[in-house]
Each structure stands twice: as C-alpha cells, then as structure tokens.
Design a protein around this motif. Structure first.
Motif, PDB file in Angstrom:
ATOM      1  N   SER A  82      10.597   5.568   7.842  1.00 17.97           N
ATOM      2  CA  SER A  82       9.180   5.942   7.765  1.00 17.97           C
ATOM      3  C   SER A  82       8.933   7.440   7.927  1.00 17.97           C
ATOM      4  O   SER A  82       7.782   7.871   7.917  1.00 17.97           O
ATOM      5  N   ARG A  97      -5.192   5.693   5.431  1.00 20.01           N
ATOM      6  CA  ARG A  97      -4.421   4.506   5.853  1.00 20.01           C
ATOM      7  C   ARG A  97      -3.597   3.962   4.694  1.00 20.01           C
ATOM      8  O   ARG A  97      -2.455   3.558   4.886  1.00 20.01           O
ATOM      9  N   LEU A  98      -4.175   3.980   3.508  1.00 21.96           N
ATOM     10  CA  LEU A  98      -3.445   3.508   2.335  1.00 21.96           C
ATOM     11  C   LEU A  98      -2.215   4.377   2.069  1.00 21.96           C
ATOM     12  O   LEU A  98      -1.140   3.863   1.757  1.00 21.96           O
ATOM     13  N   GLY A 100      -0.453   6.082   4.297  1.00 22.07           N
ATOM     14  CA  GLY A 100       0.553   5.763   5.312  1.00 22.07           C
ATOM     15  C   GLY A 100       1.270   4.472   5.007  1.00 22.07           C
ATOM     16  O   GLY A 100       2.501   4.403   5.069  1.00 22.07           O
ATOM     17  N   PHE A 101       0.499   3.439   4.643  1.00 24.45           N
ATOM     18  CA  PHE A 101       1.110   2.141   4.362  1.00 24.45           C
ATOM     19  C   PHE A 101       1.991   2.202   3.120  1.00 24.45           C
ATOM     20  O   PHE A 101       3.129   1.750   3.132  1.00 24.45           O
ATOM     21  N   GLY A 149       6.028  -0.333   5.917  1.00 25.18           N
ATOM     22  CA  GLY A 149       4.608  -0.082   5.664  1.00 25.18           C
ATOM     23  C   GLY A 149       3.809  -0.057   6.960  1.00 25.18           C
ATOM     24  O   GLY A 149       2.950   0.811   7.158  1.00 25.18           O
ATOM     25  N   LEU A 150       4.111  -0.991   7.865  1.00 31.41           N
ATOM     26  CA  LEU A 150       3.418  -1.016   9.163  1.00 31.41           C
ATOM     27  C   LEU A 150       3.750   0.225   9.990  1.00 31.41           C
ATOM     28  O   LEU A 150       2.876   0.815  10.619  1.00 31.41           O
ATOM     29  N   LEU A 153       1.912   3.106   8.560  1.00 37.81           N
ATOM     30  CA  LEU A 153       0.513   3.021   8.976  1.00 37.81           C
ATOM     31  C   LEU A 153       0.352   3.521  10.413  1.00 37.81           C
ATOM     32  O   LEU A 153      -0.638   4.188  10.752  1.00 37.81           O
ATOM     33  N   GLN A 156       0.431   7.267  10.310  1.00 33.25           N
ATOM     34  CA  GLN A 156      -0.854   7.766   9.826  1.00 33.25           C
ATOM     35  C   GLN A 156      -1.890   7.742  10.939  1.00 33.25           C
ATOM     36  O   GLN A 156      -2.664   8.681  11.086  1.00 33.25           O
ATOM     37  N   LEU A 170       1.451  -0.422  16.079  1.00 30.94           N
ATOM     38  CA  LEU A 170       1.934  -0.716  14.725  1.00 30.94           C
ATOM     39  C   LEU A 170       3.445  -0.486  14.618  1.00 30.94           C
ATOM     40  O   LEU A 170       4.153  -1.258  13.963  1.00 30.94           O
TER      41      LEU A 170
END
Length: 196
Positions: A82, A97-98, A100-101, A149-150, A153, A156, A170
């Motif tokens: 990540s 947020r999008l 980051g995910f 993805g989590l 997020l 982010q 998260l």
C-alpha cells in the motif's frame, strides 16, 4: 511488490537459519531428513510423502507457521503493497477516498499477479494439483485486492483527512482479513498431514 517479497524472503531465510540451529541441537535426525528432502527436490524428485511430514502437525510447528503466515506476512505485505498511496499523496495530489482505495486495489492486483505466477510455476512440480492451486489463487487474488484497498483507504484517511484512528482501524482490518485467509490456508495444509 518487490519490497514485500524481499522482506518476506529475508524473514524466511532468518526463520530457516534459526530453525536449523534449533534442530541441529534438539532433533539432528529431523534436520538430516529435511536436508535429504531438499536435495531430492533440487534434483527433481518431487515433493516428500505427506505421511513423512506428520511432525509439521505438532502444536509447536503449527503455532510457528501460523504466527509467521498469519501475523508477520500480512503486516509486511499490506504495509509494503500500500505504499503507493503515501507516495502519490507525497507528490502533492489531494487524495480522495476513491483514490486511496483504488491505488491499494491496483497494488494488491499487481502483487497477486506476481505471486500467482510464482505459485503457478511451483504448482507445475505436481501437475495433478495445478488446477486446484490456481482456483485457490483466484480467491487469494481477490483477497489481496480487497485487503490492499482497505489499507490504501486507511492511508488516505491519515494523509488527507488526518483521521488517525480510522486509518489505523482500516489498516488493522486489512491485516486481519489477510491473516484469516492465510490461517485458513495453513489449516488446510496442516490437515492434509494429519493421518486419518
């Protein structure tokens, strides 16, 4: 991806060295057997007979494998995969947020592709089990994408929103998801070593 594989390889080498030292004192016969298997596998002898690996089902061995696979590996993989999110955030982009995910998902997908190729090549040692291994890899790929993805997020939330508790939560959810997947894989592997 490279950082995650490097850290895991380094840790695995460390574990093998420590285990070899412990076995040389506690169970030299087992160390000799493991060395013979490694030599046989290097010469194309295939995998050892599962019945001869029953010692891997001992509580101490299972605990060690679980700790490595379900705690250490998920932390290292999710943290390293990540890192794309803070790198992009550090370049001056205001992360949504999008962002980051999806950056996390993309990193997880890249990791899953590389890991799938490595496991696919190893699966060819025993071609009869290759198809089943690839089906499992499909599930693992989805897990890698979701977990990364989590974690992305979470990055982010920390970087753009300064929500540290949300980010840590998260990240913990990501590592827990990965750890549960790995624990299930260890359980399936060890159950195949226990005699009926």
């Amino acid at each position: 991806v490279g950082l995650g594989f490097f850290a895991e390889a380094l840790a695995l080498v460390f574990v093998v060295v420590v285990a070899s030292v412990i076995l040389s004192v506690a169970r030299p016969d087992l160390l000799t057997q493991l060395e013979a298997w490694a030599t046989e596998m290097q010469q194309g002898g295939g995998v050892p007979d599962p019945a001869s690996l029953e010692w891997l089902a001992s509580p101490l061995a299972v605990l060690g494998i679980l700790l490595f696979a379900s705690v250490f590996v998920p932390v290292v993989e999710e943290l390293s995969k990540s890192l794309a999110v803070p790198i992009v955030g550090g370049l001056g982009r205001k992360l949504t947020r999008l962002d980051g995910f999806l950056l996390g998902v993309a990193a997880g997908a890249g990791f899953a592709v590389v890991e799938g190729m490595l496991n696919g090549a190893l699966g060819l040692v025993e071609p009869s089990g290759w198809a089943g291994a690839m089906l499992t890899r499909g599930g693992a790929s989805a897990m890698h994408c979701l977990a990364s993805g989590l974690f992305g997020l979470g990055w982010q939330a920390v970087i753009s929103e300064r929500r540290f508790v949300r980010g840590a939560g998260l990240a913990a959810l990501s590592v827990s998801l990965h750890g549960l997947w790995n624990a299930g894989a260890v359980a399936v592997g060890v159950s195949g070593l226990v005699p009926p």
